[in-house]
Structure formats: structure tokens, C-alpha cells
Design a protein around this motif. Structure first.
Motif, PDB file in Angstrom:
ATOM      1  N   ARG A  30       0.838  -1.219   0.000  1.00 19.52           N
ATOM      2  CA  ARG A  30       0.000   0.000   0.000  1.00 19.52           C
ATOM      3  C   ARG A  30       0.865   1.259   0.000  1.00 19.52           C
ATOM      4  NH1 ARG A  30      -5.549   0.417   2.440  1.00 19.52           N
ATOM      5  NH2 ARG A  30      -6.456  -1.624   2.178  1.00 19.52           N
ATOM      6  N   GLU A  31       1.860   1.279   0.863  1.00 21.40           N
ATOM      7  CA  GLU A  31       2.731   2.452   0.957  1.00 21.40           C
ATOM      8  C   GLU A  31       3.422   2.740  -0.370  1.00 21.40           C
ATOM      9  OE1 GLU A  31       5.452   1.912   4.224  1.00 21.40           O
ATOM     10  OE2 GLU A  31       3.821   1.769   5.691  1.00 21.40           O
ATOM     11  N   VAL A  34       0.940   3.962  -3.100  1.00 21.94           N
ATOM     12  CA  VAL A  34       0.496   5.339  -2.871  1.00 21.94           C
ATOM     13  C   VAL A  34       1.640   6.327  -3.099  1.00 21.94           C
ATOM     14  CG1 VAL A  34      -0.365   6.948  -1.110  1.00 21.94           C
ATOM     15  CG2 VAL A  34      -1.404   4.677  -1.353  1.00 21.94           C
ATOM     16  N   SER A  45      -6.354  10.700  -3.453  1.00 19.92           N
ATOM     17  CA  SER A  45      -7.526  10.031  -2.871  1.00 19.92           C
ATOM     18  C   SER A  45      -7.990   8.876  -3.764  1.00 19.92           C
ATOM     19  CB  SER A  45      -8.660  11.026  -2.623  1.00 19.92           C
ATOM     20  OG  SER A  45      -9.105  11.582  -3.830  1.00 19.92           O
ATOM     21  N   THR A  47      -6.027   7.108  -5.772  1.00 24.23           N
ATOM     22  CA  THR A  47      -5.018   6.069  -5.597  1.00 24.23           C
ATOM     23  C   THR A  47      -5.289   5.268  -4.333  1.00 24.23           C
ATOM     24  OG1 THR A  47      -3.330   7.360  -6.745  1.00 24.23           O
ATOM     25  CG2 THR A  47      -2.545   5.626  -5.286  1.00 24.23           C
ATOM     26  N   LYS A  48      -5.555   5.960  -3.242  1.00 28.50           N
ATOM     27  CA  LYS A  48      -5.814   5.283  -1.972  1.00 28.50           C
ATOM     28  C   LYS A  48      -7.070   4.428  -2.039  1.00 28.50           C
ATOM     29  CE  LYS A  48      -3.503   8.580   1.092  1.00 28.50           C
ATOM     30  NZ  LYS A  48      -3.690   9.575   2.154  1.00 28.50           N
ATOM     31  N   ARG A  49      -8.120   4.959  -2.657  1.00 36.14           N
ATOM     32  CA  ARG A  49      -9.391   4.236  -2.748  1.00 36.14           C
ATOM     33  C   ARG A  49      -9.237   2.969  -3.593  1.00 36.14           C
ATOM     34  NH1 ARG A  49     -12.913   4.856  -6.629  1.00 36.14           N
ATOM     35  NH2 ARG A  49     -12.222   6.943  -7.177  1.00 36.14           N
ATOM     36  N   CYS A  51      -6.412   1.414  -4.456  1.00 34.95           N
ATOM     37  CA  CYS A  51      -5.450   0.514  -3.811  1.00 34.95           C
ATOM     38  C   CYS A  51      -6.121  -0.259  -2.679  1.00 34.95           C
ATOM     39  CB  CYS A  51      -4.248   1.303  -3.298  1.00 34.95           C
ATOM     40  SG  CYS A  51      -2.993   0.265  -2.529  1.00 34.95           S
ATOM     41  N   GLY A  52      -6.905   0.425  -1.875  1.00 36.08           N
ATOM     42  CA  GLY A  52      -7.611  -0.236  -0.783  1.00 36.08           C
ATOM     43  C   GLY A  52      -8.561  -1.306  -1.288  1.00 36.08           C
TER      44      GLY A  52
END
Length: 192
Positions: A30-31, A34, A45, A47-49, A51-52
């Protein structure tokens, strides 16, 4: 109903799966995704969504299934991503077993919006919390689910069900992990 975050997310899933196979640590994956924008999203945001969502799906696959995902054909990659989504979302798995597979087995080779609507109505009777879902969300869920099934190679553009062509290796993976997972595919097993 949160499977509507994205469609099959094919390319993103392969990027994340390959990175995980190199690192073997979901937090570090994840790190890296991102900080380096490896999914090439326009915003942090997004990317985070994405990726999650992708990580939550891929965590549903075993180590050997992830390895198979990284090295198999495009067709089987689609099947494995479909399997991950079905494992992640009970609603999708139930639709796959109760509607997609059953229609295939009963030689009703098409899948349409009415099939989804009927399925949703049946689930509404059992799960009153679905009454809080707006019609707009139901429509979006149907649209995204059909897109996912198409992208997984299980439905044609004119809504004809495509039989899953599962290789012996994938069948062995399913048998070794969770044998009932085969029920999320339009597939007819022949016993010898």
C-alpha cells in the motif's frame, strides 16, 4: 454493495499482485503504491481508494492463487479476479451462484436486468437493511456487476453467459482451497 468502488480493476490488480509477490507485505505494498502512484491515478484520494479496494480483493486469494494470477493467461486472470470479488462480497457471490450459474445450468444463456432486479428483491426480503439502498445505488450496482462479469469473461456484450473454461491447474487450486468456489462460475463439471 461497496463492490461498486470499481469494476474488475484488471490492470491495477495485476500491478498490486505482482508487487505483493515481490514484497510479501500488504502494508508495504500500500505504501509503495500510494507514494509512487503505481496505479497512475489522477489524485491521491483515488489512488488510496483503488489501492484499498484492490488489496481487499486480492487478500481473498491464497498465496498459490496469487502466484497463478501473476503467470496465467488473461482469461484465467479474469476468472481469479472474479473469484476474489466473489469471496470479498457475499452479495456478488450469491448472485453468481443463484443467478449466473443457475441460468447457465438451466440452459437459459442470457442474463438481463430483470434477473438482477428479481435477485435484489429476493435479498431485500431477507435483509431489511437493503431497503435503505437508493434506487440509484441499485441501478449503479447492477451496471457495475454486469461490467465486472463481462470483464471477467463470463458474459458477452449482448448479455449471453459464457461458460468458464477452467484449466486443470485452476480447478486444482479451487479444490485445494475452497472447493465450493467453483459454484461462482458458469461451469459444468463432468465426473469420470
Amino acid at each position: 454493495m461497496s463492490f461498486t468502488t470499481g469494476d474488475l480493476l484488471f490492470r491495477d490488480s495485476l500491478v498490486v499482485a505482482n508487487l505483493f509477490l515481490d514484497i510479501r507485505d500488504w502494508k508495504l505494498v500500500r505504501e509503495k503504491i500510494v507514494t509512487k502512484n503505481l496505479l497512475q491515478a489522477k489524485t491521491l484520494s483515488t489512488t488510496k481508494r483503488i489501492c484499498g479496494e484492490v488489496c481487499s480483493r486480492l487478500k481473498m486469494l491464497s498465496q498459490s492463487e496469487l502466484e497463478l494470477l501473476a503467470e496465467t493467461t488473461l482469461q484465467e486472470q479474469g476468472y481469479l479476479l472474479w473469484l476474489a470479488i466473489c469471496r470479498r462480497y457475499k452479495f456478488v457471490a450469491e448472485f453468481a451462484m443463484e443467478v449466473l450459474r443457475e441460468r447457465y445450468l438451466s440452459l437459459k444463456n442470457s442474463l438481463n436486468h430483470e434477473d438482477f432486479n428479481f435477485f435484489f428483491s429476493k435479498k431485500l426480503e431477507l435483509h431489511q437493511e437493503l431497503a435503505k439502498v437508493s434506487q440509484r445505488t441499485v441501478d449503479k450496482s447492477r451496471q457495475i456487476l454486469f461490467r465486472i462479469i463481462r470483464q471477467a469473461g463470463l458474459l458477452t456484450t449482448d448479455n449471453q453467459i459464457s461458460a468458464a473454461l477452467l484449466s486443470p491447474r485452476l480447478l486444482n487450486e479451487l479444490a485445494d482451497n475452497t472447493p465450493l468456489d467453483i459454484l461462482v462460475f458458469p461451469y459444468l463439471a463432468f465426473s469420470s
